[in-house]
Design an enzyme around this catalytic site. Structure first.
Site, PDB file in Angstrom:
ATOM      1  CG  PHE A   1      10.216   0.933  55.055  1.00  0.00           C
ATOM      2  CD1 PHE A   1      11.184   0.057  55.500  1.00  0.00           C
ATOM      3  CD2 PHE A   1       9.092   0.409  54.432  1.00  0.00           C
ATOM      4  CE1 PHE A   1      11.042  -1.316  55.329  1.00  0.00           C
ATOM      5  CE2 PHE A   1       8.935  -0.962  54.258  1.00  0.00           C
ATOM      6  CZ  PHE A   1       9.919  -1.824  54.715  1.00  0.00           C
TER       7      PHE A   1
ATOM      8  CB  ILE B   1       6.971  12.749  56.428  1.00  0.00           C
ATOM      9  CG1 ILE B   1       5.461  12.491  56.525  1.00  0.00           C
ATOM     10  CG2 ILE B   1       7.529  12.232  55.103  1.00  0.00           C
ATOM     11  CD1 ILE B   1       4.602  13.418  55.699  1.00  0.00           C
ATOM     12  CB  ALA B   2       6.619   8.625  60.516  1.00  0.00           C
TER      13      ALA B   2
ATOM     14  N   GLY C   1       7.549   6.689  47.776  1.00  0.00           N
ATOM     15  CA  GLY C   1       6.758   7.805  47.239  1.00  0.00           C
ATOM     16  C   GLY C   1       5.482   7.329  46.560  1.00  0.00           C
TER      17      GLY C   1
ATOM     18  CB  THR D   1      13.662   9.139  54.247  1.00  0.00           C
ATOM     19  OG1 THR D   1      13.283   8.077  53.362  1.00  0.00           O
ATOM     20  CG2 THR D   1      14.871   9.863  53.684  1.00  0.00           C
TER      21      THR D   1
ATOM     22  CD  GLN E   1      25.303  -2.042  14.354  1.00  0.00           C
ATOM     23  OE1 GLN E   1      25.117  -3.253  14.426  1.00  0.00           O
ATOM     24  NE2 GLN E   1      24.988  -1.356  13.283  1.00  0.00           N
TER      25      GLN E   1
ATOM     26  CD  GLU F   1       6.841  11.561  49.088  1.00  0.00           C
ATOM     27  OE1 GLU F   1       5.877  11.973  49.768  1.00  0.00           O
ATOM     28  OE2 GLU F   1       7.477  10.528  49.358  1.00  0.00           O
ATOM     29  NE  ARG F   2       2.776   9.754  44.624  1.00  0.00           N
ATOM     30  CZ  ARG F   2       1.534   9.583  45.052  1.00  0.00           C
ATOM     31  NH1 ARG F   2       0.542  10.204  44.448  1.00  0.00           N
ATOM     32  NH2 ARG F   2       1.281   8.803  46.088  1.00  0.00           N
TER      33      ARG F   2
HETATM   34  C1  LIG Z   1      14.468   3.446  51.308  1.00  0.00           C
HETATM   35  C2  LIG Z   1      13.037   3.749  51.630  1.00  0.00           C
HETATM   36  C3  LIG Z   1      12.706   5.015  52.114  1.00  0.00           C
HETATM   37  C4  LIG Z   1      11.386   5.289  52.465  1.00  0.00           C
HETATM   38  N1  LIG Z   1      11.078   6.501  53.043  1.00  0.00           N
HETATM   39  C5  LIG Z   1       9.850   6.669  53.591  1.00  0.00           C
HETATM   40  C6  LIG Z   1       9.566   7.825  54.388  1.00  0.00           C
HETATM   41  O1  LIG Z   1      10.402   8.717  54.563  1.00  0.00           O
HETATM   42  N2  LIG Z   1       8.355   7.894  54.992  1.00  0.00           N
HETATM   43  C7  LIG Z   1       7.402   6.928  54.827  1.00  0.00           C
HETATM   44  O2  LIG Z   1       6.347   7.054  55.398  1.00  0.00           O
HETATM   45  N3  LIG Z   1       7.627   5.840  54.057  1.00  0.00           N
HETATM   46  C8  LIG Z   1       8.831   5.683  53.459  1.00  0.00           C
HETATM   47  N4  LIG Z   1       9.097   4.572  52.705  1.00  0.00           N
HETATM   48  C9  LIG Z   1       8.050   3.567  52.533  1.00  0.00           C
HETATM   49  C10 LIG Z   1       7.505   3.484  51.113  1.00  0.00           C
HETATM   50  O3  LIG Z   1       6.794   4.631  50.787  1.00  0.00           O
HETATM   51  C11 LIG Z   1       6.668   2.196  51.056  1.00  0.00           C
HETATM   52  O4  LIG Z   1       7.580   1.106  51.120  1.00  0.00           O
HETATM   53  C12 LIG Z   1       5.829   2.120  49.805  1.00  0.00           C
HETATM   54  O5  LIG Z   1       4.796   3.071  49.843  1.00  0.00           O
HETATM   55  C13 LIG Z   1       5.195   0.728  49.618  1.00  0.00           C
HETATM   56  O6  LIG Z   1       4.568   0.300  50.777  1.00  0.00           O
HETATM   57  P1  LIG Z   1       4.882  -1.170  51.348  1.00  0.00           P
HETATM   58  O7  LIG Z   1       6.358  -1.301  51.467  1.00  0.00           O
HETATM   59  O8  LIG Z   1       4.071  -1.390  52.561  1.00  0.00           O
HETATM   60  O9  LIG Z   1       4.425  -2.148  50.210  1.00  0.00           O
HETATM   61  P2  LIG Z   1       2.915  -2.764  49.998  1.00  0.00           P
HETATM   62  O10 LIG Z   1       1.902  -1.673  50.091  1.00  0.00           O
HETATM   63  O11 LIG Z   1       2.780  -3.946  50.887  1.00  0.00           O
HETATM   64  O12 LIG Z   1       3.033  -3.240  48.496  1.00  0.00           O
HETATM   65  C14 LIG Z   1       3.654  -4.460  48.115  1.00  0.00           C
HETATM   66  C15 LIG Z   1       3.414  -4.670  46.625  1.00  0.00           C
HETATM   67  O13 LIG Z   1       2.003  -4.739  46.376  1.00  0.00           O
HETATM   68  C16 LIG Z   1       1.660  -3.784  45.401  1.00  0.00           C
HETATM   69  N5  LIG Z   1       0.350  -3.208  45.648  1.00  0.00           N
HETATM   70  C17 LIG Z   1      -0.151  -2.734  46.817  1.00  0.00           C
HETATM   71  N6  LIG Z   1      -1.380  -2.243  46.634  1.00  0.00           N
HETATM   72  C18 LIG Z   1      -1.670  -2.387  45.322  1.00  0.00           C
HETATM   73  C19 LIG Z   1      -2.772  -2.038  44.497  1.00  0.00           C
HETATM   74  N7  LIG Z   1      -3.857  -1.442  44.986  1.00  0.00           N
HETATM   75  N8  LIG Z   1      -2.717  -2.333  43.181  1.00  0.00           N
HETATM   76  C20 LIG Z   1      -1.617  -2.939  42.649  1.00  0.00           C
HETATM   77  N9  LIG Z   1      -0.533  -3.281  43.373  1.00  0.00           N
HETATM   78  C21 LIG Z   1      -0.562  -2.995  44.681  1.00  0.00           C
HETATM   79  C22 LIG Z   1       2.730  -2.715  45.482  1.00  0.00           C
HETATM   80  O14 LIG Z   1       2.809  -1.947  44.291  1.00  0.00           O
HETATM   81  C23 LIG Z   1       3.956  -3.540  45.760  1.00  0.00           C
HETATM   82  O15 LIG Z   1       4.475  -4.020  44.558  1.00  0.00           O
HETATM   83  C24 LIG Z   1      10.390   4.294  52.289  1.00  0.00           C
HETATM   84  C25 LIG Z   1      10.741   3.051  51.772  1.00  0.00           C
HETATM   85  C26 LIG Z   1      12.034   2.764  51.454  1.00  0.00           C
HETATM   86  C27 LIG Z   1      12.370   1.392  50.961  1.00  0.00           C
END
Ligand SMILES: Cc1cc2nc3c(=O)[nH]c(=O)nc-3n(C[C@H](O)[C@H](O)[C@H](O)COP(=O)(O)OP(=O)(O)OC[C@H]3O[C@@H](n4cnc5c(N)ncnc54)[C@H](O)[C@@H]3O)c2cc1C
Length: 381
Positions: free
Chosen positions: A158, A124-125, A365, A160, A281, A244-245
């Protein structure tokens, strides 16, 4: 503490999964980490053994038992041997539900039998280079043509199972002028003109997992590849994300339990100052704390599994499970590395891999910060 959520049928299924994992996964996982992905044949073997799509009706080739505890068993057994590269949970727990809930009968007949057999690997993308947490801001577009088909343009990252995937659910804007209400889900198949894969991404852990970039350049997507209704994609995502979660929480607790068990064994064996390090300990206190926390985490996740089975798991409860247990596994692997001393930093020791593999669970997730946002909102904040 006794687990009460599994019946004799579940345990029989667990024995099958455990045999498969011990014989056909664990001995090869190092080699798959080297090559960067698992072999397709592994998926077919899992399909033949009935480990994929257990909840898909038999008419579509699945196991015909709508019970997420079977999915959880697959995840737990993979985590028991640290098989972080095997993408069955993403396929079973995350992708299948979209098809079960929103595909037409024709679509189900077309796609589900291959998915259950392990012939069709899925992904899923959602995430894009420019946006992850803020799903409403995706910029991939799927513009409807006069003949009803869509032209898909954009880039995802990203993803999977991204390299191996034969079928990808793509989150795209069919109405780019709208935010959440403009999102739809489209099924893209390998081989469609304009659909290409980028690099297999170089992660710090989960080396056998083929996480990839995907590109869509003027891909002609037939009208009958739309899942459900146009503009409902965001609502579908919100409905499916709790499962998912929960899947991630199951993996987190199972991974924590495995790390702890390995560390207890190590502490009984390793000697320092003429005695096993587990007899200090500090070691006993650390391990006792971790044992307590893993037990608490498992009980909470088991309760969530029960509620989910009854169709009553709320969005905030799933968010709590994801956030707390992935923080938990982070604490557990960190402290277990410490108890391994220098060996904990060596990749030949499972705890070192668990340490890097676990880190991402707090990120994907939905990040744990987003989980807390969800929980906070349900508290009226
Ligand atoms: C190994 C891996 C597998 C993955 N698999 C998939 C997949 O199969 N399909 C898919 O679609 N995606 C996938 N992802 C993507 C993953 O779901 C995202 O990386 C994740 O949702 C975070 O998005 P981002 O990387 O753009 O971070 P950002 O959204 O840029 O966030 C960066 C930081 O800002 C914080 N932040 C953002 N918004 C807020 C807010 N409103 N309040 C507080 N803090 C905030 C975040 O918590 C984080 O700490 C995968 C990622 C990895 C690393």
């Amino acid at each position: 503490m006794e687990r009460r959520i599994f019946t004799a049928d579940h345990e029989a299924f667990r024995a099958t999964v455990a045999r498969f994992v011990d014989d056909e996964v664990a001995p090869h996982h190092d080699a798959w980490e080297e090559q960067g992905h698992v072999p397709r044949e592994l998926w077919r073997r899992a399909g033949a053994l009935g480990l994929l799509c257990t909840d898909v009706p038999e008419a579509y080739g699945g196991g015909g038992v709508a019970d997420f505890r079977y999915n959880a068993i697959v995840t737990e057994e993979l985590c028991r041997v640290g098989a972080s590269g095997v993408g069955f949970p993403l396929h079973n727990d995350v992708v299948v539900p979209y098809l079960l809930a929103h595909a037409t009968d024709v679509q189900k007949r077309r796609w589900l039998p291959g998915m259950a057999a392990g012939e069709t690997i899925t992904a899923i993308a959602m995430t894009e280079p420019g946006t992850g947490s803020d799903l409403g801001a995706v910029t991939t577009t799927a513009l409807r043509q006069p003949d009803g088909s869509y032209v898909l343009d954009g880039a995802k990252t990203f993803v999977t199972n991204g390299i191996l995937a034969d079928l990808v659910i793509v989150v795209a804007k069919t109405d780019p002028s709208a935010a959440h209400g403009g999102i739809s889900l489209l099924v893209v198949e390998a081989g469609m003109a304009g659909f290409t894969r980028g690099r297999k991404l170089d992660k710090i852990g989960m080396h056998a997992q083929d996480t990839a970039e995907l590109f869509f350049d003027g891909v002609q997507v037939p009208a009958d590849h739309l899942l459900g209704e146009e503009g409902q994609g965001f609502a579908y995502l919100m409905q499916a994300l709790p499962q998912e979660r929960l899947s991630i929480a199951v993996a987190a607790v199972a991974g924590a339990a495995t790390a702890l068990e390995q560390t207890v064994a190590y502490c009984k064996e390793r000697q320092a100052f003429g005695r096993p390090i587990g007899s200090f300990q500090n070691s006993r206190f650390v391990l006792a704390e971790l044992q307590t926390e893993v037990t608490i985490g498992r009980q909470f996740v088991d309760r969530c599994l029960e509620l989910h089975h009854e169709g009553r798991l709320s969005i905030d409860e799933a968010a709590m499970a994801k956030y707390w247990t992935t923080d938990l596994v982070g604490r557990v692997v960190d402290r277990c590395v410490q108890l391994h001393g220098g060996y904990g930093y060596m990749r030949e020791y499972p705890i070192a891999r668990a340490y890097v593999d676990a880190r991402v669970q707090r990120i994907f997730g939905g990040t744990n910060e987003i989980m807390k946002e969800i929980i906070g909102r349900t508290m009226g904040l």
